[in-house]
Design a protein around this motif. Structure first.
Motif, PDB file in Angstrom:
ATOM      1  N   LYS A   1       8.882   1.827   0.771  1.00 59.33           N
ATOM      2  CA  LYS A   1       7.283   2.616   1.471  1.00 59.33           C
ATOM      3  C   LYS A   1       8.646   4.195   0.977  1.00 59.33           C
ATOM      4  CE  LYS A   1       5.745   1.643   5.297  1.00 59.33           C
ATOM      5  NZ  LYS A   1       5.960   1.043   6.867  1.00 59.33           N
ATOM      6  N   ASP A   2       9.497   4.390   1.728  1.00 62.80           N
ATOM      7  CA  ASP A   2      10.149   5.562   1.612  1.00 62.80           C
ATOM      8  C   ASP A   2      10.449   6.628   0.150  1.00 62.80           C
ATOM      9  OD1 ASP A   2      11.460   7.730   2.936  1.00 62.80           O
ATOM     10  OD2 ASP A   2      13.369   6.955   1.847  1.00 62.80           O
ATOM     11  N   ILE A   3      10.309   5.286  -0.754  1.00 63.56           N
ATOM     12  CA  ILE A   3      11.130   5.893  -2.281  1.00 63.56           C
ATOM     13  C   ILE A   3       9.065   6.126  -2.308  1.00 63.56           C
ATOM     14  CG2 ILE A   3      10.871   5.416  -4.258  1.00 63.56           C
ATOM     15  CD1 ILE A   3      13.358   3.865  -3.348  1.00 63.56           C
ATOM     16  N   GLN A   4       8.478   5.575  -2.199  1.00 64.23           N
ATOM     17  CA  GLN A   4       6.537   5.815  -2.760  1.00 64.23           C
ATOM     18  C   GLN A   4       6.275   7.093  -2.152  1.00 64.23           C
ATOM     19  OE1 GLN A   4       3.874   3.105  -1.612  1.00 64.23           O
ATOM     20  NE2 GLN A   4       1.934   3.989  -3.358  1.00 64.23           N
ATOM     21  N   LYS A   5       7.034   7.792  -0.639  1.00 58.76           N
ATOM     22  CA  LYS A   5       6.693   9.135  -0.282  1.00 58.76           C
ATOM     23  C   LYS A   5       7.444   9.628  -0.722  1.00 58.76           C
ATOM     24  CE  LYS A   5       6.121   7.608   4.625  1.00 58.76           C
ATOM     25  NZ  LYS A   5       6.438   7.490   5.438  1.00 58.76           N
ATOM     26  N   LYS A   6       8.330  10.101  -1.161  1.00 58.72           N
ATOM     27  CA  LYS A   6       9.659  10.275  -2.112  1.00 58.72           C
ATOM     28  C   LYS A   6       8.983  10.721  -3.911  1.00 58.72           C
ATOM     29  CE  LYS A   6      13.423   9.857   0.053  1.00 58.72           C
ATOM     30  NZ  LYS A   6      14.660   9.168   0.538  1.00 58.72           N
ATOM     31  N   THR A   7       8.359   9.643  -4.219  1.00 61.27           N
ATOM     32  CA  THR A   7       8.005  10.124  -5.882  1.00 61.27           C
ATOM     33  C   THR A   7       7.196   9.669  -6.606  1.00 61.27           C
ATOM     34  OG1 THR A   7       8.841   7.164  -6.108  1.00 61.27           O
ATOM     35  CG2 THR A   7      10.217   8.673  -6.724  1.00 61.27           C
TER      36      THR A   7
ATOM     37  N   VAL B   1       2.547  -2.515   4.721  1.00 55.73           N
ATOM     38  CA  VAL B   1       3.032  -1.840   3.531  1.00 55.73           C
ATOM     39  C   VAL B   1       1.686  -1.045   2.506  1.00 55.73           C
ATOM     40  CG1 VAL B   1       5.138  -2.747   2.981  1.00 55.73           C
ATOM     41  CG2 VAL B   1       3.175  -3.521   1.465  1.00 55.73           C
ATOM     42  N   ALA B   2       1.168  -1.786   2.836  1.00 57.56           N
ATOM     43  CA  ALA B   2      -0.772  -1.484   1.617  1.00 57.56           C
ATOM     44  C   ALA B   2      -1.300   0.024   2.240  1.00 57.56           C
ATOM     45  CB  ALA B   2      -1.752  -2.569   1.714  1.00 57.56           C
ATOM     46  N   ASP B   3      -2.335   0.111   1.624  1.00 57.73           N
ATOM     47  CA  ASP B   3      -2.621   1.014   1.734  1.00 57.73           C
ATOM     48  C   ASP B   3      -4.459   0.541   1.520  1.00 57.73           C
ATOM     49  OD1 ASP B   3      -1.644   3.382   1.824  1.00 57.73           O
ATOM     50  OD2 ASP B   3      -1.336   3.411   0.055  1.00 57.73           O
ATOM     51  N   ARG B   4      -4.611  -0.627   0.800  1.00 59.13           N
ATOM     52  CA  ARG B   4      -5.883  -1.303   0.415  1.00 59.13           C
ATOM     53  C   ARG B   4      -4.953  -2.776   0.228  1.00 59.13           C
ATOM     54  NH1 ARG B   4      -9.434  -0.716  -3.759  1.00 59.13           N
ATOM     55  NH2 ARG B   4      -7.609   0.678  -5.198  1.00 59.13           N
ATOM     56  N   VAL B   5      -6.412  -3.635   0.659  1.00 56.36           N
ATOM     57  CA  VAL B   5      -5.578  -5.192   0.289  1.00 56.36           C
ATOM     58  C   VAL B   5      -6.960  -6.340  -0.546  1.00 56.36           C
ATOM     59  CG1 VAL B   5      -5.381  -7.740   0.958  1.00 56.36           C
ATOM     60  CG2 VAL B   5      -4.537  -5.733   2.708  1.00 56.36           C
ATOM     61  N   ALA B   6      -6.248  -6.311  -1.994  1.00 57.07           N
ATOM     62  CA  ALA B   6      -7.049  -7.409  -2.690  1.00 57.07           C
ATOM     63  C   ALA B   6      -7.345  -9.024  -2.123  1.00 57.07           C
ATOM     64  CB  ALA B   6      -7.153  -7.411  -3.980  1.00 57.07           C
ATOM     65  N   VAL B   7      -7.669  -9.986  -1.556  1.00 62.57           N
ATOM     66  CA  VAL B   7      -7.320 -11.510  -1.784  1.00 62.57           C
ATOM     67  C   VAL B   7      -8.412 -11.952  -2.743  1.00 62.57           C
ATOM     68  CG1 VAL B   7      -8.056 -13.099   0.085  1.00 62.57           C
ATOM     69  CG2 VAL B   7      -7.776 -11.122   0.653  1.00 62.57           C
ATOM     70  N   MET B   8      -7.049 -12.875  -3.257  1.00 63.76           N
ATOM     71  CA  MET B   8      -7.131 -13.453  -4.504  1.00 63.76           C
ATOM     72  C   MET B   8      -7.034 -14.891  -3.822  1.00 63.76           C
ATOM     73  SD  MET B   8      -5.664 -12.278  -8.328  1.00 63.76           S
ATOM     74  CE  MET B   8      -6.566 -13.511  -9.195  1.00 63.76           C
ATOM     75  N   TYR B   9      -7.880 -15.771  -4.955  1.00 62.73           N
ATOM     76  CA  TYR B   9      -9.085 -17.261  -4.591  1.00 62.73           C
ATOM     77  C   TYR B   9      -9.074 -17.718  -6.032  1.00 62.73           C
ATOM     78  CZ  TYR B   9      -9.462 -22.081  -2.748  1.00 62.73           C
ATOM     79  OH  TYR B   9      -9.459 -22.956  -2.864  1.00 62.73           O
ATOM     80  N   ALA B  10      -8.519 -19.173  -6.261  1.00 60.91           N
ATOM     81  CA  ALA B  10      -8.880 -19.542  -7.242  1.00 60.91           C
ATOM     82  C   ALA B  10      -9.091 -18.761  -8.687  1.00 60.91           C
ATOM     83  CB  ALA B  10      -9.794 -20.160  -7.299  1.00 60.91           C
TER      84      ALA B  10
ATOM     85  N   GLY C   1      -0.567   7.424  -6.304  1.00 59.37           N
ATOM     86  CA  GLY C   1      -0.075   7.023  -4.677  1.00 59.37           C
ATOM     87  C   GLY C   1      -0.485   6.865  -3.568  1.00 59.37           C
ATOM     88  N   GLU C   2      -1.106   5.270  -3.896  1.00 55.70           N
ATOM     89  CA  GLU C   2      -1.762   4.286  -3.049  1.00 55.70           C
ATOM     90  C   GLU C   2      -1.105   3.411  -3.522  1.00 55.70           C
ATOM     91  OE1 GLU C   2      -5.630   2.997  -2.839  1.00 55.70           O
ATOM     92  OE2 GLU C   2      -5.635   2.152  -4.663  1.00 55.70           O
ATOM     93  N   THR C   3      -1.138   2.205  -2.384  1.00 62.22           N
ATOM     94  CA  THR C   3      -0.325   1.425  -2.575  1.00 62.22           C
ATOM     95  C   THR C   3      -1.366   0.321  -2.186  1.00 62.22           C
ATOM     96  OG1 THR C   3       1.995   1.890  -1.640  1.00 62.22           O
ATOM     97  CG2 THR C   3       1.458  -1.238  -1.804  1.00 62.22           C
ATOM     98  N   LEU C   4      -1.370  -0.839  -3.366  1.00 57.46           N
ATOM     99  CA  LEU C   4      -2.023  -1.682  -3.287  1.00 57.46           C
ATOM    100  C   LEU C   4      -2.016  -3.315  -3.347  1.00 57.46           C
ATOM    101  CD1 LEU C   4      -5.543  -2.643  -4.320  1.00 57.46           C
ATOM    102  CD2 LEU C   4      -5.320  -3.669  -6.015  1.00 57.46           C
ATOM    103  N   ALA C   5      -2.578  -4.310  -2.164  1.00 53.69           N
ATOM    104  CA  ALA C   5      -1.512  -5.776  -1.928  1.00 53.69           C
ATOM    105  C   ALA C   5      -2.061  -6.426  -2.336  1.00 53.69           C
ATOM    106  CB  ALA C   5      -1.313  -5.489  -0.771  1.00 53.69           C
ATOM    107  N   ILE C   6      -2.382  -7.197  -3.173  1.00 56.79           N
ATOM    108  CA  ILE C   6      -3.366  -8.585  -3.815  1.00 56.79           C
ATOM    109  C   ILE C   6      -1.985  -9.543  -3.226  1.00 56.79           C
ATOM    110  CG2 ILE C   6      -3.712  -9.999  -5.920  1.00 56.79           C
ATOM    111  CD1 ILE C   6      -3.397  -7.551  -7.394  1.00 56.79           C
ATOM    112  N   VAL C   7      -2.926 -10.779  -2.443  1.00 62.03           N
ATOM    113  CA  VAL C   7      -2.845 -11.248  -1.251  1.00 62.03           C
ATOM    114  C   VAL C   7      -3.080 -13.026  -1.695  1.00 62.03           C
ATOM    115  CG1 VAL C   7      -2.524  -9.916   0.468  1.00 62.03           C
ATOM    116  CG2 VAL C   7      -4.210 -11.157   0.183  1.00 62.03           C
ATOM    117  N   GLY C   8      -2.773 -13.949  -1.371  1.00 60.41           N
ATOM    118  CA  GLY C   8      -3.594 -15.459  -1.979  1.00 60.41           C
ATOM    119  C   GLY C   8      -2.367 -16.388  -1.927  1.00 60.41           C
TER     120      GLY C   8
END
Length: 352
Positions: free
Chosen positions: A199-205, A222-231, A34-41
């Motif tokens: 976001k709306d669909i995630q709540k429903k499903t 959009v995210a609950d947690r964030v992971a920052v990526m580098y190299a 049920g959570e959203t993890l964002a991976i950024v970089g």
């Protein structure tokens, strides 16, 4: 919350004429139900390769999962054959790609493209599948669904095509949805609509989502947690509040400082100097050291471990060592943090 996905020490390499490109180098993260993890970089940091490896979508050769575990509900996807993955891909884990036109078959009506997964994975009859296609198109906000399902991709706008791709990804009620920069090719207004839709669909499903992006502005919404990526490595991970209001890694400072802001009167944008390292020959120590003005001697000699900032927040920087000098984030980052805090509090006031 129970873990749906647990990735441990994942290494992904590409064998090229120049040698082995170590695209993902010991990545660890988990996603809860049920959570959203964002991976950024930045581009080339390993975000897309990591998530494509989860679904066995990296080209083999030259790509390969060199080492690690990908535990999905306790099953190690890294050890599964292509035949086994075909039963999971689309049914239990779905992916939304960056460009809808490369995801859709231009010679097939969109309704038939959505029906494919329903007939294969859900064992629906054609009449049942057609009925479900109409429901899905309505769910993703496409009006006059019964007629639109009979049309071809070129008859849809960019935003509507991306909605069709979302409908395909959701067709079999996946437990995990991977969204690989799904709004990059869209204008800002449509981008906001697609993000709100997801976001709306995630709540429903109640599905879990991994959201890949280089845009930290998108992450905040959009995210609950964030992971920052580098190299090819995760250098910082935490809740959205941890990353936006208490960032610890100099690379995260750079990403935050380079975000444009409508509230700021500054004409000049903060930029991270230099370029990412060549992963044919990854640098010794901290891969970000050459671009980090706060780098110490140890950064060029030893790779930093993940230091614990709080129960939810970890960062791989020697600045968190007890004997390291205390460094404050740059002014550009502080201003960005203050601006986000102000906009957040004003939004709360409006809701009250």
């Amino acid at each position: 919350m129970e873990k749906l996905l647990d990735v441990k020490n994942l290494h992904v390499s590409f064998d090229t004429y120049g040698g082995e490109v170590k695209a993902v180098r010991g990545v660890n993260f988990d996603v809860k139900k049920g959570e959203t993890l964002a991976i950024v970089g930045e581009s080339g940091s390993g975000k897309s390769v990591t998530t494509k490896a989860l679904m066995h979508l990296i080209p083999k050769p030259p790509g390969r999962i060199k080492e690690g575990e990908i535990l999905f509900e306790g099953r190690d996807l890294a050890k599964m054959s292509e035949k086994q993955m075909q039963k999971i891909r689309g049914k239990e884990i779905s992916m939304i790609f960056q460009d809808p036109m490369t995801s859709l078959n231009p010679t097939m009506k969109v309704g038939n493209q959505i029906m494919e997964g329903l007939i294969k994975h859900q064992k629906m009859s054609k009449p049942q599948a057609r009925k479900r296609v109409v429901e899905l198109l309505e769910l993703v906000g496409i009006p006059d669904a019964e007629n639109r399902m009979k049309q071809y991709p070129h008859q849809f706008s960019g935003g509507m095509r991306q909605r069709v791709v979302v409908a395909i990804a959701l067709a079999c009620n996946p437990k995990l949805l991977i969204a690989d920069e799904p709004t990059t090719a869209l204008d800002v207004t449509i981008q906001a609509q697609i993000l709100e839709l997801m976001k709306d669909i995630q709540k429903k499903t109640d599905s879990a989502t991994i959201f890949i992006t280089h845009d930290l502005g998108v992450v905040a919404n959009v995210a609950d947690r964030v992971a920052v990526m580098y190299a090819g490595k995760i250098v910082e991970v935490g809740t959205v509040d941890d990353i936006f209001y208490n960032p610890q890694h100099p690379y995260t400072w750079g990403l935050l400082g380079s975000m444009p802001s409508l509230d700021s009167a500054d004409e000049e944008l903060f930029a991270i100097p230099g370029t990412p390292p060549d992963l044919l020959d990854p640098p010794k120590g901290d891969a970000f050291a050459a671009r980090n003005k706060y780098a110490m001697k140890i950064d060029f000699e030893q790779e930093p471990p993940m230091f614990k900032v709080s129960d939810t927040h970890y960062a791989a920087t020697w600045l968190l060592h007890e004997h390291a000098p205390k460094i404050e984030p740059p002014e550009a980052v502080k201003k960005r943090m203050e601006g986000m805090a102000n906009s957040s509090s004003s939004s709360e006031g409006e809701r009250v």
